[in-house]
Scaffold this motif. Structure first.
Motif, PDB file in Angstrom:
ATOM      1  N   TYR A 162       0.810  -1.215   0.000  1.00 13.69           N
ATOM      2  CA  TYR A 162       0.000   0.000   0.000  1.00 13.69           C
ATOM      3  C   TYR A 162       0.847   1.271   0.000  1.00 13.69           C
ATOM      4  O   TYR A 162       0.514   2.255  -0.656  1.00 13.69           O
ATOM      5  CB  TYR A 162      -0.918   0.022   1.227  1.00 13.69           C
ATOM      6  N   TYR A 163       1.969   1.239   0.740  1.00 15.66           N
ATOM      7  CA  TYR A 163       2.719   2.481   0.970  1.00 15.66           C
ATOM      8  C   TYR A 163       3.419   3.003  -0.281  1.00 15.66           C
ATOM      9  O   TYR A 163       3.815   4.171  -0.328  1.00 15.66           O
ATOM     10  CB  TYR A 163       3.743   2.282   2.098  1.00 15.66           C
ATOM     11  N   ILE A 164       3.564   2.169  -1.296  1.00 12.03           N
ATOM     12  CA  ILE A 164       4.329   2.604  -2.473  1.00 12.03           C
ATOM     13  C   ILE A 164       3.556   2.344  -3.771  1.00 12.03           C
ATOM     14  O   ILE A 164       4.116   2.386  -4.865  1.00 12.03           O
ATOM     15  CB  ILE A 164       5.708   1.899  -2.482  1.00 12.03           C
ATOM     16  N   THR A 165       2.266   2.122  -3.656  1.00 11.36           N
ATOM     17  CA  THR A 165       1.423   1.786  -4.813  1.00 11.36           C
ATOM     18  C   THR A 165       1.551   2.791  -5.955  1.00 11.36           C
ATOM     19  O   THR A 165       1.837   2.421  -7.099  1.00 11.36           O
ATOM     20  CB  THR A 165      -0.062   1.690  -4.379  1.00 11.36           C
ATOM     21  N   THR A 166       1.313   4.076  -5.672  1.00 16.77           N
ATOM     22  CA  THR A 166       1.278   5.065  -6.756  1.00 16.77           C
ATOM     23  C   THR A 166       2.658   5.240  -7.394  1.00 16.77           C
ATOM     24  O   THR A 166       2.757   5.440  -8.608  1.00 16.77           O
ATOM     25  CB  THR A 166       0.753   6.422  -6.259  1.00 16.77           C
ATOM     26  N   ASP A 167       3.719   5.144  -6.598  1.00 16.35           N
ATOM     27  CA  ASP A 167       5.072   5.286  -7.153  1.00 16.35           C
ATOM     28  C   ASP A 167       5.386   4.169  -8.142  1.00 16.35           C
ATOM     29  O   ASP A 167       5.989   4.405  -9.194  1.00 16.35           O
ATOM     30  CB  ASP A 167       6.117   5.273  -6.025  1.00 16.35           C
ATOM     31  N   ILE A 168       4.982   2.948  -7.808  1.00 17.78           N
ATOM     32  CA  ILE A 168       5.265   1.813  -8.693  1.00 17.78           C
ATOM     33  C   ILE A 168       4.441   1.905  -9.972  1.00 17.78           C
ATOM     34  O   ILE A 168       4.964   1.704 -11.072  1.00 17.78           O
ATOM     35  CB  ILE A 168       5.022   0.484  -7.961  1.00 17.78           C
ATOM     36  N   ILE A 169       3.147   2.228  -9.840  1.00 15.53           N
ATOM     37  CA  ILE A 169       2.312   2.363 -11.039  1.00 15.53           C
ATOM     38  C   ILE A 169       2.867   3.464 -11.938  1.00 15.53           C
ATOM     39  O   ILE A 169       2.962   3.313 -13.155  1.00 15.53           O
ATOM     40  CB  ILE A 169       0.841   2.640 -10.674  1.00 15.53           C
ATOM     41  N   LYS A 170       3.245   4.582 -11.331  1.00 15.10           N
ATOM     42  CA  LYS A 170       3.801   5.691 -12.103  1.00 15.10           C
ATOM     43  C   LYS A 170       5.075   5.265 -12.833  1.00 15.10           C
ATOM     44  O   LYS A 170       5.281   5.617 -14.004  1.00 15.10           O
ATOM     45  CB  LYS A 170       4.096   6.878 -11.187  1.00 15.10           C
ATOM     46  N   LYS A 171       5.918   4.497 -12.169  1.00 13.62           N
ATOM     47  CA  LYS A 171       7.154   4.048 -12.809  1.00 13.62           C
ATOM     48  C   LYS A 171       6.854   3.180 -14.028  1.00 13.62           C
ATOM     49  O   LYS A 171       7.473   3.344 -15.090  1.00 13.62           O
ATOM     50  CB  LYS A 171       8.023   3.270 -11.815  1.00 13.62           C
ATOM     51  N   VAL A 172       5.907   2.261 -13.897  1.00  9.27           N
ATOM     52  CA  VAL A 172       5.543   1.388 -15.019  1.00  9.27           C
ATOM     53  C   VAL A 172       4.976   2.212 -16.174  1.00  9.27           C
ATOM     54  O   VAL A 172       5.299   1.968 -17.349  1.00  9.27           O
ATOM     55  CB  VAL A 172       4.529   0.316 -14.568  1.00  9.27           C
ATOM     56  N   LEU A 173       4.158   3.212 -15.859  1.00 12.21           N
ATOM     57  CA  LEU A 173       3.510   4.008 -16.903  1.00 12.21           C
ATOM     58  C   LEU A 173       4.469   4.977 -17.592  1.00 12.21           C
ATOM     59  O   LEU A 173       4.332   5.242 -18.788  1.00 12.21           O
ATOM     60  CB  LEU A 173       2.345   4.802 -16.315  1.00 12.21           C
ATOM     61  N   THR A 174       5.418   5.526 -16.852  1.00 16.90           N
ATOM     62  CA  THR A 174       6.261   6.591 -17.399  1.00 16.90           C
ATOM     63  C   THR A 174       7.558   6.094 -18.016  1.00 16.90           C
ATOM     64  O   THR A 174       8.232   6.855 -18.703  1.00 16.90           O
ATOM     65  CB  THR A 174       6.601   7.637 -16.316  1.00 16.90           C
ATOM     66  N   THR A 175       7.907   4.842 -17.784  1.00 20.83           N
ATOM     67  CA  THR A 175       9.117   4.298 -18.410  1.00 20.83           C
ATOM     68  C   THR A 175       8.770   3.814 -19.813  1.00 20.83           C
ATOM     69  O   THR A 175       7.834   3.031 -19.983  1.00 20.83           O
ATOM     70  CB  THR A 175       9.683   3.119 -17.587  1.00 20.83           C
ATOM     71  N   PRO A 176       9.497   4.280 -20.837  1.00 21.29           N
ATOM     72  CA  PRO A 176       9.176   3.865 -22.212  1.00 21.29           C
ATOM     73  C   PRO A 176       9.585   2.417 -22.482  1.00 21.29           C
ATOM     74  O   PRO A 176      10.748   2.111 -22.710  1.00 21.29           O
ATOM     75  CB  PRO A 176       9.980   4.850 -23.075  1.00 21.29           C
ATOM     76  N   THR A 177       8.615   1.519 -22.410  1.00 21.32           N
ATOM     77  CA  THR A 177       8.851   0.095 -22.657  1.00 21.32           C
ATOM     78  C   THR A 177       7.686  -0.463 -23.470  1.00 21.32           C
ATOM     79  O   THR A 177       6.710   0.241 -23.730  1.00 21.32           O
ATOM     80  CB  THR A 177       8.931  -0.700 -21.341  1.00 21.32           C
ATOM     81  N   ARG A 178       7.762  -1.740 -23.797  1.00 28.39           N
ATOM     82  CA  ARG A 178       6.646  -2.368 -24.499  1.00 28.39           C
ATOM     83  C   ARG A 178       5.687  -3.103 -23.543  1.00 28.39           C
ATOM     84  O   ARG A 178       4.834  -3.880 -23.994  1.00 28.39           O
ATOM     85  CB  ARG A 178       7.150  -3.322 -25.585  1.00 28.39           C
ATOM     86  N   ILE A 179       5.817  -2.850 -22.253  1.00 30.08           N
ATOM     87  CA  ILE A 179       4.796  -3.333 -21.314  1.00 30.08           C
ATOM     88  C   ILE A 179       3.454  -2.749 -21.736  1.00 30.08           C
ATOM     89  O   ILE A 179       3.323  -1.539 -21.892  1.00 30.08           O
ATOM     90  CB  ILE A 179       5.121  -2.895 -19.864  1.00 30.08           C
ATOM     91  N   ASN A 180       2.462  -3.605 -21.959  1.00 29.84           N
ATOM     92  CA  ASN A 180       1.196  -3.102 -22.504  1.00 29.84           C
ATOM     93  C   ASN A 180       0.001  -3.221 -21.556  1.00 29.84           C
ATOM     94  O   ASN A 180      -1.098  -2.780 -21.885  1.00 29.84           O
ATOM     95  CB  ASN A 180       0.867  -3.798 -23.837  1.00 29.84           C
ATOM     96  N   ARG A 181       0.216  -3.806 -20.380  1.00 27.00           N
ATOM     97  CA  ARG A 181      -0.882  -3.884 -19.411  1.00 27.00           C
ATOM     98  C   ARG A 181      -0.312  -4.168 -18.028  1.00 27.00           C
ATOM     99  O   ARG A 181       0.782  -4.716 -17.885  1.00 27.00           O
ATOM    100  CB  ARG A 181      -1.918  -4.945 -19.806  1.00 27.00           C
ATOM    101  N   MET A 182      -1.107  -3.806 -17.046  1.00 23.19           N
ATOM    102  CA  MET A 182      -0.713  -3.992 -15.654  1.00 23.19           C
ATOM    103  C   MET A 182      -1.945  -4.377 -14.844  1.00 23.19           C
ATOM    104  O   MET A 182      -2.971  -3.706 -14.904  1.00 23.19           O
ATOM    105  CB  MET A 182      -0.101  -2.704 -15.098  1.00 23.19           C
ATOM    106  N   VAL A 183      -1.839  -5.466 -14.118  1.00 22.63           N
ATOM    107  CA  VAL A 183      -2.895  -5.897 -13.205  1.00 22.63           C
ATOM    108  C   VAL A 183      -2.321  -5.826 -11.803  1.00 22.63           C
ATOM    109  O   VAL A 183      -1.269  -6.400 -11.525  1.00 22.63           O
ATOM    110  CB  VAL A 183      -3.385  -7.321 -13.525  1.00 22.63           C
ATOM    111  N   ALA A 184      -2.994  -5.096 -10.921  1.00 20.88           N
ATOM    112  CA  ALA A 184      -2.444  -4.879  -9.585  1.00 20.88           C
ATOM    113  C   ALA A 184      -3.518  -5.003  -8.514  1.00 20.88           C
ATOM    114  O   ALA A 184      -4.642  -4.516  -8.680  1.00 20.88           O
ATOM    115  CB  ALA A 184      -1.782  -3.506  -9.497  1.00 20.88           C
ATOM    116  N   LEU A 185      -3.148  -5.653  -7.440  1.00 25.48           N
ATOM    117  CA  LEU A 185      -3.975  -5.702  -6.247  1.00 25.48           C
ATOM    118  C   LEU A 185      -3.513  -4.570  -5.336  1.00 25.48           C
ATOM    119  O   LEU A 185      -2.356  -4.540  -4.897  1.00 25.48           O
ATOM    120  CB  LEU A 185      -3.805  -7.054  -5.541  1.00 25.48           C
ATOM    121  N   ILE A 186      -4.405  -3.604  -5.099  1.00 23.08           N
ATOM    122  CA  ILE A 186      -4.025  -2.398  -4.359  1.00 23.08           C
ATOM    123  C   ILE A 186      -5.097  -2.081  -3.317  1.00 23.08           C
ATOM    124  O   ILE A 186      -6.133  -2.746  -3.255  1.00 23.08           O
ATOM    125  CB  ILE A 186      -3.829  -1.195  -5.302  1.00 23.08           C
TER     126      ILE A 186
END
Length: 271
Positions: free
Chosen positions: A126-150
């Motif tokens: 819980y304490y770092i949820t938004t930071d991790i999601i932001k990192k996945v979204l803002t890093t230019p990669t070919r990751i195309n989806r994210m499923v997270a329990l938050i």
């Protein structure tokens, strides 16, 4: 499969390795195999998928992901878990990396993955949820989806009407879905609040100028756009807001992604 996620199996592993959940890592071990299966299902994993997992813990979700995917790369910050994962995970397609995900060069990691289809599936602290999601979204990669329990409250905010920097980033790269609620009773130890599963589809990489605009707009949430945008546009702020048809007395959380993209265009003209 050992089915680590069954409560008695999880407890047996915790006892065998003399482990307790550490608050500093936000650890809560999920002990419901049915929910773990549903989480994995939301990611539409195939035998051609590489899954990146953040915080595998003792491997309950990892085990399910390994069963469905071609390859799983799991980042674990807690060094105590290495021995557990080495001995309890009966999967040959899992690579465990003992490293803080926030310090990982994600672009570099994804560039070395052979599989074309890459996604993130995770039970996030819980304490770092938004930071991790932001990192996945803002890093230019070919990751195309994210499923997270938050945390449920965060999931509701991200899928609600009032906007935040992160929800605007999600609107820009793709979309988000609230998939299901997960009660606190299916964790060891039980958290104080309920959780939820979200799915984010990422159709394009983040615009770095948009990040700059969002950070300025939300820097002081109680202040108006006229005040916050002066950090970027200085004495041209009133003119820029008028050109974008944005009421200068509005606050950032009242705007949508289309408004911010107009500001991005104005910012680009001045770079």
């Amino acid at each position: 499969m050992k089915n680590i996620a069954i409560r008695k199996n999880t407890q047996a592993i915790l006892d065998q390795y003399d482990l307790n959940a550490l608050k500093k890592y936000g650890q809560n071990f999920l002990v419901d195999a049915n929910i773990i299966h549903k989480i994995a299902q939301q990611a539409n994993i195939t035998k051609e998928t590489c899954v990146i997992e953040i915080g595998p813990g003792i491997g309950a979700l990892t085990e399910e992901l390994a069963h469905q995917a071609k390859h799983v790369i799991a980042f674990e910050i807690d060094e105590r878990m290495k021995n557990v994962l080495d001995h309890e995970l009966e999967c040959h397609n899992v690579e465990v990396i003992l490293q803080d995900f926030m310090k990982v060069n994600l672009e570099e990691v994804v560039s070395t993955i052979e599989e074309e289809d890459v996604c993130v599936v995770t039970n996030l602290p819980y304490y770092i949820t938004t930071d991790i999601i932001k990192k996945v979204l803002t890093t230019p990669t070919r990751i195309n989806r994210m499923v997270a329990l938050i945390q449920k409250e965060v999931a509701l905010k991200l899928t609600g009407e009032e906007k935040s920097p992160l929800s605007n980033m999600i609107d820009y790269v793709g979309d988000i879905k609230y998939c299901m609620t997960v009660g606190k009773s299916v964790f060891i130890p039980a958290p104080h609040v309920d959780s939820a599963v979200i799915r984010i589809y990422k159709e394009r990489n983040m615009d770095p100028v948009l990040i700059e605009v969002l950070e300025a707009a939300f820097k002081q949430k109680r202040k108006t756009m006229n005040n916050n945008m002066k950090a970027l546009f200085r004495n041209e702020t009133a003119q820029v807001l008028a050109a974008c048809n944005i009421n200068p007395t509005k606050r950032a959380q009242e705007l949508n992604i289309d408004d911010f993209m107009k500001l991005v265009e104005e910012r680009r003209k001045r770079l």
